[in-house]
Design a protein around this motif. Structure first.
Motif, PDB file in Angstrom:
ATOM      1  N   PRO A  64       0.794  -1.226   0.000  1.00  0.00           N
ATOM      2  CA  PRO A  64       0.000   0.000   0.000  1.00  0.00           C
ATOM      3  C   PRO A  64       0.827   1.277   0.000  1.00  0.00           C
ATOM      4  O   PRO A  64       0.263   2.373  -0.048  1.00  0.00           O
ATOM      5  N   ASN A  65       2.151   1.150   0.044  1.00  0.00           N
ATOM      6  CA  ASN A  65       3.014   2.331   0.014  1.00  0.00           C
ATOM      7  C   ASN A  65       3.689   2.520  -1.336  1.00  0.00           C
ATOM      8  O   ASN A  65       4.644   3.295  -1.450  1.00  0.00           O
ATOM      9  N   THR A  66       3.206   1.824  -2.349  1.00  0.00           N
ATOM     10  CA  THR A  66       3.709   1.990  -3.706  1.00  0.00           C
ATOM     11  C   THR A  66       2.543   2.145  -4.673  1.00  0.00           C
ATOM     12  O   THR A  66       1.586   1.375  -4.624  1.00  0.00           O
ATOM     13  N   ILE A  67       2.640   3.148  -5.526  1.00  0.00           N
ATOM     14  CA  ILE A  67       1.623   3.400  -6.539  1.00  0.00           C
ATOM     15  C   ILE A  67       2.168   2.991  -7.895  1.00  0.00           C
ATOM     16  O   ILE A  67       3.338   3.215  -8.207  1.00  0.00           O
ATOM     17  N   LEU A  68       1.305   2.382  -8.718  1.00  0.00           N
ATOM     18  CA  LEU A  68       1.590   2.168 -10.129  1.00  0.00           C
ATOM     19  C   LEU A  68       0.851   3.244 -10.910  1.00  0.00           C
ATOM     20  O   LEU A  68      -0.336   3.475 -10.677  1.00  0.00           O
ATOM     21  N   ILE A  69       1.544   3.909 -11.827  1.00  0.00           N
ATOM     22  CA  ILE A  69       0.922   4.994 -12.589  1.00  0.00           C
ATOM     23  C   ILE A  69       1.485   5.018 -13.997  1.00  0.00           C
ATOM     24  O   ILE A  69       2.672   4.750 -14.211  1.00  0.00           O
ATOM     25  N   GLY A  70       0.644   5.333 -14.952  1.00  0.00           N
ATOM     26  CA  GLY A  70       1.056   5.356 -16.346  1.00  0.00           C
ATOM     27  C   GLY A  70       1.863   6.593 -16.686  1.00  0.00           C
ATOM     28  O   GLY A  70       1.549   7.700 -16.247  1.00  0.00           O
ATOM     29  N   THR A  75       0.569   6.390 -25.829  1.00  0.00           N
ATOM     30  CA  THR A  75       1.561   6.222 -26.877  1.00  0.00           C
ATOM     31  C   THR A  75       2.139   4.807 -26.835  1.00  0.00           C
ATOM     32  O   THR A  75       2.063   4.119 -25.816  1.00  0.00           O
ATOM     33  N   ALA A  76       2.759   4.411 -27.941  1.00  0.00           N
ATOM     34  CA  ALA A  76       3.388   3.095 -27.995  1.00  0.00           C
ATOM     35  C   ALA A  76       4.523   2.986 -27.001  1.00  0.00           C
ATOM     36  O   ALA A  76       4.871   1.889 -26.553  1.00  0.00           O
ATOM     37  N   ALA A  77       5.110   4.125 -26.624  1.00  0.00           N
ATOM     38  CA  ALA A  77       6.204   4.142 -25.657  1.00  0.00           C
ATOM     39  C   ALA A  77       5.714   4.157 -24.213  1.00  0.00           C
ATOM     40  O   ALA A  77       6.516   4.170 -23.282  1.00  0.00           O
ATOM     41  N   GLY A  78       4.396   4.135 -24.031  1.00  0.00           N
ATOM     42  CA  GLY A  78       3.833   4.192 -22.693  1.00  0.00           C
ATOM     43  C   GLY A  78       4.231   3.003 -21.835  1.00  0.00           C
ATOM     44  O   GLY A  78       4.349   1.880 -22.316  1.00  0.00           O
ATOM     45  N   LEU A  79       4.432   3.277 -20.538  1.00  0.00           N
ATOM     46  CA  LEU A  79       4.778   2.237 -19.566  1.00  0.00           C
ATOM     47  C   LEU A  79       4.110   2.554 -18.244  1.00  0.00           C
ATOM     48  O   LEU A  79       3.776   3.709 -17.958  1.00  0.00           O
ATOM     49  N   LEU A  80       3.935   1.525 -17.417  1.00  0.00           N
ATOM     50  CA  LEU A  80       3.547   1.746 -16.036  1.00  0.00           C
ATOM     51  C   LEU A  80       4.810   1.915 -15.215  1.00  0.00           C
ATOM     52  O   LEU A  80       5.802   1.214 -15.412  1.00  0.00           O
ATOM     53  N   TYR A  81       4.757   2.847 -14.281  1.00  0.00           N
ATOM     54  CA  TYR A  81       5.882   3.134 -13.392  1.00  0.00           C
ATOM     55  C   TYR A  81       5.445   2.931 -11.959  1.00  0.00           C
ATOM     56  O   TYR A  81       4.269   3.093 -11.617  1.00  0.00           O
ATOM     57  N   GLN A  82       6.387   2.595 -11.090  1.00  0.00           N
ATOM     58  CA  GLN A  82       6.096   2.484  -9.671  1.00  0.00           C
ATOM     59  C   GLN A  82       6.844   3.569  -8.913  1.00  0.00           C
ATOM     60  O   GLN A  82       7.977   3.906  -9.240  1.00  0.00           O
ATOM     61  N   ILE A  83       6.163   4.110  -7.910  1.00  0.00           N
ATOM     62  CA  ILE A  83       6.729   5.189  -7.102  1.00  0.00           C
ATOM     63  C   ILE A  83       6.272   5.010  -5.665  1.00  0.00           C
ATOM     64  O   ILE A  83       5.104   4.687  -5.405  1.00  0.00           O
ATOM     65  N   GLY A  84       7.194   5.184  -4.713  1.00  0.00           N
ATOM     66  CA  GLY A  84       6.837   5.089  -3.307  1.00  0.00           C
ATOM     67  C   GLY A  84       6.129   6.344  -2.825  1.00  0.00           C
ATOM     68  O   GLY A  84       6.301   7.429  -3.379  1.00  0.00           O
ATOM     69  N   VAL A  85       5.292   6.189  -1.792  1.00  0.00           N
ATOM     70  CA  VAL A  85       4.588   7.339  -1.218  1.00  0.00           C
ATOM     71  C   VAL A  85       5.043   7.574   0.206  1.00  0.00           C
ATOM     72  O   VAL A  85       5.504   6.657   0.894  1.00  0.00           O
ATOM     73  N   THR A  97       8.376   9.421  -2.644  1.00  0.00           N
ATOM     74  CA  THR A  97       9.754   9.176  -2.259  1.00  0.00           C
ATOM     75  C   THR A  97      10.477   8.460  -3.391  1.00  0.00           C
ATOM     76  O   THR A  97       9.904   7.569  -4.031  1.00  0.00           O
ATOM     77  N   GLY A  98      11.708   8.853  -3.652  1.00  0.00           N
ATOM     78  CA  GLY A  98      12.472   8.242  -4.724  1.00  0.00           C
ATOM     79  C   GLY A  98      12.041   8.742  -6.085  1.00  0.00           C
ATOM     80  O   GLY A  98      11.395   9.785  -6.225  1.00  0.00           O
ATOM     81  N   ALA A  99      12.405   7.982  -7.119  1.00  0.00           N
ATOM     82  CA  ALA A  99      12.063   8.325  -8.495  1.00  0.00           C
ATOM     83  C   ALA A  99      11.249   7.196  -9.111  1.00  0.00           C
ATOM     84  O   ALA A  99      11.404   6.026  -8.771  1.00  0.00           O
ATOM     85  N   ALA A 100      10.365   7.557 -10.009  1.00  0.00           N
ATOM     86  CA  ALA A 100       9.527   6.567 -10.676  1.00  0.00           C
ATOM     87  C   ALA A 100      10.384   5.646 -11.541  1.00  0.00           C
ATOM     88  O   ALA A 100      11.257   6.105 -12.282  1.00  0.00           O
ATOM     89  N   THR A 101      10.126   4.337 -11.432  1.00  0.00           N
ATOM     90  CA  THR A 101      10.854   3.356 -12.235  1.00  0.00           C
ATOM     91  C   THR A 101       9.865   2.479 -12.987  1.00  0.00           C
ATOM     92  O   THR A 101       8.792   2.137 -12.472  1.00  0.00           O
TER      93      THR A 101
END
Length: 337
Positions: A64-70, A75-85, A97-101
């Protein structure tokens, strides 16, 4: 500028001419009466290192402390990224917190729909491809992509969700298209490999007052979530919808099958730039939404919900996680009493 940005800009211009919503600065975001007495907005701003524009979002299964976001949405280059809250007082999210990966290669053409469904499968809407992606638990590449055109879904599918337990129509899949607002019930079945086939799609009449006319959702709908009765201002189970074209978040009462009734539309948040995603914080019940609008892409939190989020059709292994969250929320509420 992406093709969708151009397409959306054309539709938005029509809305702006009458509502003048998108011309307002970010600080014009506000909670509408009568909800303003109970709810507050917290702008989390941009997600560090997340490529513009933003797509939908959800909380990572089991964390529950990590969000997935597009990112690079539509676009074809679109990806889901994870980022801490970061959580502050009463466990409310206050920042990142941190950087989206990137979450592997999941998320091409991502849009407002990013949700977990039965079997713990991650479902992702693909705009303007009019397709639906599926990723099995633990995988970092989409395992299955379904073309929704042959099933009769209007161009293009934009978001989806599953009706929670305790609601009429529990367990059914709901789809919506942007910009027409066509709303559908999709029948699905396990395909034997851990993902799902969609066996049929039926457009839902959201009004039932005019024979022969199938009513759709206004405002250019994107992500949507279900919320439980008992929250301030909600005497019955309801749905919240991010309206991209109108720049609003709205609430609807539901029919017996978990579909929104257009006649019950109420504005909850106004003055937004391209409301896109929709998610419920599993710890606090807060409503989070993303926006899609070039330089104004951001994540916003609406606080004030007092009920736990309704349970989703997740795998049996997630039940213990849900019990733990319920205990945490109960402790939080008792501390506030």
């Amino acid at each position: 500028m992406t093709s969708r940005t151009l397409h959306r800009a054309t539709g938005i211009a029509l809305v702006v001419s009458t509502l003048a919503l998108l011309a307002q600065p970010a600080q014009a975001q506000s909670v509408s009466a009568p909800f303003a007495a109970d709810y507050t907005l917290v702008d989390l701003a941009a997600v560090p290192s997340l490529p513009l524009p933003y797509g939908g979002l959800t909380f990572k299964a089991g964390d529950p402390n990590t969000i997935l976001i597009g990112g690079s949405a539509n676009t074809a280059a679109g990806l889901l990224y994870q980022i801490g809250v970061v959580r502050g007082a009463d466990n409310h999210i206050t920042g990142f917190t941190g950087a989206a990966t990137a979450l592997g290669s999941v998320g091409a053409f991502n849009d407002g729909g990013v949700v977990y469904g039965p079997g713990g499968v991650l479902f992702t809407s693909q705009w303007p491809e009019n397709k639906l992606g599926q990723t099995k638990p633990g995988n970092t590449a989409e395992d299955k992509v379904i073309d929704l055109v042959p099933l009769g879904v209007a161009a293009s599918h934009a978001a989806l969700n599953f009706v929670p337990a305790g609601f009429g129509g529990a367990g059914t899949m709901k789809l919506v298209s942007w910009s027409g607002g066509e709303f559908y019930t999709a029948a699905y079945a396990a395909d034997g490999s851990g993902t799902y086939d969609i066996t049929s799609v039926t457009q839902v009449d959201l009004d039932l007052t005019t024979p022969g006319v199938i009513d759709t959702l206004p405002g250019g709908p994107e992500g949507f979530v279900y919320i439980t009765a008992g929250n301030p201002g909600f005497v019955a189970n309801a749905m919240l919808v991010s309206e991209f074209s109108a720049g609003t978040v709205v609430a609807y009462d539901l029919d017996a099958d978990g579909n929104p009734l257009v006649a019950t539309r109420r504005e909850l948040v106004t003055g937004l730039d391209g409301a896109e995603g929709a998610a419920i914080d599993p710890v606090t019940g807060d409503f989070l939404f993303s926006t899609f609008g070039a330089a104004v892409d951001r994540v916003v939190v609406l606080r004030g919900f007092t009920e736990l989020p309704p349970s989703l059709p997740e795998p049996a292994s997630m039940l213990l996680f849900g019990v733990a969250l319920a205990g945490l929320a109960l402790q939080r509420r008792r501390a506030n009493d």
